[in-house]
Scaffold this motif. Structure first.
Motif, PDB file in Angstrom:
ATOM      1  N   TRP A  53      26.599  17.943 -25.466  1.00 24.65           N
ATOM      2  CA  TRP A  53      25.324  18.226 -25.623  1.00 24.65           C
ATOM      3  C   TRP A  53      24.946  19.637 -25.451  1.00 24.65           C
ATOM      4  O   TRP A  53      25.527  20.238 -24.417  1.00 24.65           O
ATOM      5  CB  TRP A  53      24.420  17.134 -24.829  1.00 24.65           C
ATOM      6  N   TYR A  93      19.516  13.666 -20.773  1.00 27.12           N
ATOM      7  CA  TYR A  93      20.696  14.660 -21.343  1.00 27.12           C
ATOM      8  C   TYR A  93      21.773  14.924 -20.000  1.00 27.12           C
ATOM      9  O   TYR A  93      21.217  15.103 -19.159  1.00 27.12           O
ATOM     10  CB  TYR A  93      20.277  15.746 -21.807  1.00 27.12           C
ATOM     11  N   THR A  97      26.477  12.865 -22.359  1.00 21.31           N
ATOM     12  CA  THR A  97      25.433  12.821 -23.470  1.00 21.31           C
ATOM     13  C   THR A  97      26.472  13.548 -24.673  1.00 21.31           C
ATOM     14  O   THR A  97      26.894  14.688 -24.161  1.00 21.31           O
ATOM     15  CB  THR A  97      24.120  13.449 -23.348  1.00 21.31           C
TER      16      THR A  97
END
Length: 173
Positions: A53, A93, A97
């Motif tokens: 992420w 998040y 993630t």
């Protein structure tokens, strides 16, 4: 070091030693991932890459599920949070993630979109007859996005339709 002896060990063109490689099987393969403790899967042939992420560049007036865009080797890739799109779980998040970048090739064009998921799980090897149709009753994921269900030991995995995932809705004014 005897180069001639080493050259004798190289197999001729077309002959390759596949000893120890057990990933070549019959059937189809699907990448499984988690969204709010539920397992989902997509056709592994559509997976371009899996990225950690990173906060994308925000696009003004985009639908809520579109987190923005990233530049992936010169290609601008929209990033869609599946938790928001499917109304499952909260968009948090964490270190686990990831963004699964999927490319879908239709007859006339190719589209690449990244999908934010909680974590990648596994690769499933599934025969076509093992994929069951999804029930017609409503759930958090719209019927159009579901290709079928896979019974994986004690879990049911929802197989997603990559072509339908690639459709981006217009923002409500």
């Amino acid at each position: 070091m005897n180069i001639q002896a080493m050259a004798q060990e190289i197999p001729p063109e077309g002959e390759h030693s596949l000893e120890g490689i057990d990933f070549i099987i019959s059937g189809d393969q699907y990448l499984t991932f988690l969204l709010a403790d539920e397992q989902y899967a997509v056709d592994i042939l559509c997976v371009e890459e899996i990225r950690s992420w990173e906060k994308p560049t925000i696009i003004p007036n985009a639908p809520l599920c579109i987190k923005g865009v990233i530049n992936m080797r010169g290609v601008i890739v929209p990033i869609v949070d599946l938790r928001i799109k499917f109304h499952v779980g909260e968009a948090v998040y964490l270190d686990t993630t990831v963004v699964i970048v999927l490319t879908y090739q239709s007859e006339d064009k190719s589209r690449t979109i990244g999908f934010v998921v909680d974590a990648v799980s596994d690769v499933l090897n599934v025969e076509e007859q093992e994929i069951k149709p999804a029930p017609a009753f409503g759930g958090s994921v719209a019927q159009q996005f579901i290709e079928g269900l896979i019974n994986n030991d004690t879990n049911i995995v929802t197989l997603l339709n990559v072509a339908q995932l690639q459709q981006i809705e217009r923002h409500a004014s």
